[in-house]
Design a protein around this motif. Structure first.
Motif, PDB file in Angstrom:
ATOM      1  N   ALA A   1       0.875  -1.103   0.044  1.00 31.88           N
ATOM      2  CA  ALA A   1      -0.036   0.043   0.063  1.00 31.88           C
ATOM      3  C   ALA A   1       0.928   1.117  -0.061  1.00 31.88           C
ATOM      4  N   GLU A   2       1.819   1.326   0.835  1.00 35.47           N
ATOM      5  CA  GLU A   2       2.922   2.497   0.829  1.00 35.47           C
ATOM      6  C   GLU A   2       3.521   2.578  -0.493  1.00 35.47           C
ATOM      7  N   HIS A   3       3.786   1.416  -1.045  1.00 36.25           N
ATOM      8  CA  HIS A   3       4.481   1.658  -2.431  1.00 36.25           C
ATOM      9  C   HIS A   3       3.531   2.212  -3.539  1.00 36.25           C
ATOM     10  N   TRP A   4       2.230   1.818  -3.412  1.00 31.86           N
ATOM     11  CA  TRP A   4       1.126   2.320  -4.429  1.00 31.86           C
ATOM     12  C   TRP A   4       0.971   3.757  -4.174  1.00 31.86           C
ATOM     13  N   CYS A   5       1.107   4.258  -2.886  1.00 29.18           N
ATOM     14  CA  CYS A   5       0.701   5.813  -2.263  1.00 29.18           C
ATOM     15  C   CYS A   5       1.921   6.448  -2.930  1.00 29.18           C
ATOM     16  N   HIS A   6       3.325   5.910  -2.943  1.00 31.50           N
ATOM     17  CA  HIS A   6       4.346   6.655  -3.412  1.00 31.50           C
ATOM     18  C   HIS A   6       4.322   6.884  -4.948  1.00 31.50           C
ATOM     19  N   ALA A   7       3.876   5.595  -5.578  1.00 30.94           N
ATOM     20  CA  ALA A   7       3.644   5.663  -7.244  1.00 30.94           C
ATOM     21  C   ALA A   7       2.837   6.539  -7.577  1.00 30.94           C
ATOM     22  N   ASN A   8       1.788   7.149  -6.679  1.00 31.25           N
ATOM     23  CA  ASN A   8       0.646   7.773  -6.860  1.00 31.25           C
ATOM     24  C   ASN A   8       0.691   9.203  -6.345  1.00 31.25           C
ATOM     25  N   ALA A   9       1.939   9.705  -5.866  1.00 32.31           N
ATOM     26  CA  ALA A   9       2.268  11.017  -5.258  1.00 32.31           C
ATOM     27  C   ALA A   9       1.348  11.241  -4.126  1.00 32.31           C
ATOM     28  N   LEU A  10       1.135  10.374  -3.332  1.00 27.23           N
ATOM     29  CA  LEU A  10       0.508  10.572  -2.140  1.00 27.23           C
ATOM     30  C   LEU A  10       1.499  10.649  -1.069  1.00 27.23           C
ATOM     31  N   THR A  11       1.086  11.493   0.093  1.00 27.27           N
ATOM     32  CA  THR A  11       2.181  11.801   0.946  1.00 27.27           C
ATOM     33  C   THR A  11       1.912  11.379   2.425  1.00 27.27           C
ATOM     34  N   ARG A  12       0.652  10.676   2.571  1.00 29.33           N
ATOM     35  CA  ARG A  12       0.179  10.354   3.743  1.00 29.33           C
ATOM     36  C   ARG A  12      -0.716   9.016   3.894  1.00 29.33           C
ATOM     37  N   ILE A  13      -0.582   8.322   4.758  1.00 33.23           N
ATOM     38  CA  ILE A  13      -1.532   7.130   4.891  1.00 33.23           C
ATOM     39  C   ILE A  13      -2.039   7.084   6.161  1.00 33.23           C
ATOM     40  N   GLY A  14      -3.205   6.784   6.538  1.00 36.10           N
ATOM     41  CA  GLY A  14      -3.882   6.827   7.796  1.00 36.10           C
ATOM     42  C   GLY A  14      -4.725   5.621   7.624  1.00 36.10           C
ATOM     43  N   LEU A  15      -4.992   5.402   8.818  1.00 35.16           N
ATOM     44  CA  LEU A  15      -6.104   4.251   9.177  1.00 35.16           C
ATOM     45  C   LEU A  15      -6.711   4.381  10.693  1.00 35.16           C
ATOM     46  N   HIS A  16      -7.579   3.578  10.910  1.00 33.74           N
ATOM     47  CA  HIS A  16      -8.249   3.437  12.208  1.00 33.74           C
ATOM     48  C   HIS A  16      -8.091   1.852  12.515  1.00 33.74           C
ATOM     49  N   VAL A  17      -7.702   1.823  13.669  1.00 37.20           N
ATOM     50  CA  VAL A  17      -7.590   0.321  14.355  1.00 37.20           C
ATOM     51  C   VAL A  17      -8.533   0.410  15.660  1.00 37.20           C
ATOM     52  N   PHE A  18      -9.283  -0.728  15.803  1.00 32.03           N
ATOM     53  CA  PHE A  18      -9.736  -0.745  17.045  1.00 32.03           C
ATOM     54  C   PHE A  18      -9.093  -1.197  18.245  1.00 32.03           C
ATOM     55  N   ALA A  19      -9.425  -0.513  19.357  1.00 29.79           N
ATOM     56  CA  ALA A  19      -8.601  -0.797  20.486  1.00 29.79           C
ATOM     57  C   ALA A  19      -8.270  -2.255  20.899  1.00 29.79           C
ATOM     58  N   HIS A  20      -9.437  -3.008  20.620  1.00 25.11           N
ATOM     59  CA  HIS A  20      -9.209  -4.377  21.070  1.00 25.11           C
ATOM     60  C   HIS A  20      -8.300  -5.169  20.206  1.00 25.11           C
ATOM     61  N   ASN A  21      -7.731  -4.920  19.143  1.00 26.06           N
ATOM     62  CA  ASN A  21      -6.956  -5.307  18.069  1.00 26.06           C
ATOM     63  C   ASN A  21      -5.490  -5.103  18.273  1.00 26.06           C
ATOM     64  N   ALA A  22      -4.962  -5.661  19.356  1.00 28.92           N
ATOM     65  CA  ALA A  22      -3.634  -5.464  19.878  1.00 28.92           C
ATOM     66  C   ALA A  22      -2.516  -5.885  18.740  1.00 28.92           C
ATOM     67  N   GLY A  23      -2.778  -6.888  18.028  1.00 27.69           N
ATOM     68  CA  GLY A  23      -1.902  -7.416  17.133  1.00 27.69           C
ATOM     69  C   GLY A  23      -1.753  -6.441  15.983  1.00 27.69           C
ATOM     70  N   ALA A  24      -2.773  -5.758  15.500  1.00 27.79           N
ATOM     71  CA  ALA A  24      -2.705  -4.800  14.299  1.00 27.79           C
ATOM     72  C   ALA A  24      -2.266  -3.828  14.777  1.00 27.79           C
ATOM     73  N   ARG A  25      -2.637  -3.049  16.146  1.00 25.08           N
ATOM     74  CA  ARG A  25      -1.911  -2.029  16.761  1.00 25.08           C
ATOM     75  C   ARG A  25      -0.530  -2.244  16.549  1.00 25.08           C
ATOM     76  N   ALA A  26      -0.001  -3.220  17.062  1.00 21.01           N
ATOM     77  CA  ALA A  26       1.590  -3.532  17.205  1.00 21.01           C
ATOM     78  C   ALA A  26       2.164  -3.300  15.848  1.00 21.01           C
ATOM     79  N   LEU A  27       1.581  -4.187  14.651  1.00 21.39           N
ATOM     80  CA  LEU A  27       1.995  -3.987  13.435  1.00 21.39           C
ATOM     81  C   LEU A  27       2.133  -2.665  12.753  1.00 21.39           C
TER      82      LEU A  27
END
Length: 151
Positions: free
Chosen positions: A108-134
């Motif tokens: 996803a980051e590579h796609w963003c760079h290739a498309n001149a995007l300068t920021r990537i954001g997301l929401h993660v649920f508080a209970h999803n500790a594995g995703a938050r750590a990643l």
């Protein structure tokens, strides 16, 4: 480390993905404290608002992630100005904990760079500790926090 390629979903692939993604979102909402019925309504309303034109809603991009010929996950982002917002990313259940979540996010980051995007954001649920750590390992920082209290 696992590597993946992102292949755009077709409209035919989108339809079953959409139903499954909405159901999974409802489960995450329920895990955050809403009743199953309220979470299902919330998920249906949220997806209807986010995707009023379904697959053709402007600014939204949907991919399946592949390792060779094996589908290992999916990614959904919306682009606004210079920012991509990850609405949904997941790894197929039978290949989790093998680095594919990281690989999808790096793709996803590579796609963003290739498309001149300068920021990537997301929401993660508080209970999803594995995703938050990643996400923290990938350099994401917390920019806000939702809180709730059951009455």
């Amino acid at each position: 480390m696992a590597e993946v390629r992102l292949e755009p979903m077709t409209e035919d692939e989108y339809k079953p993905w959409r139903a499954e993604a909405e159901a999974h979102y409802a489960q995450s909402v329920a895990a955050s404290g809403q009743s199953a019925e309220a979470a299902a309504r919330n998920a249906a309303d949220t997806y209807a608002q986010l995707l009023p034109e379904e697959f053709t809603t402007p600014g939204h991009h949907f991919w399946y992630a592949y390792d060779g010929e094996r589908r290992v996950g999916f990614l959904w982002v919306k682009v606004t100005r210079e920012t991509a917002f990850v609405y949904n990313v997941a790894v197929e259940e039978d290949v989790r904990r093998q680095g594919y979540g990281r690989a999808i996010m790096l793709a996803a980051e590579h796609w963003c760079h290739a498309n001149a995007l300068t920021r990537i954001g997301l929401h993660v649920f508080a209970h999803n500790a594995g995703a938050r750590a990643l996400y923290e390992q990938l350099g994401f920082t917390e920019t806000g926090r939702n809180m709730a209290k059951d009455l």
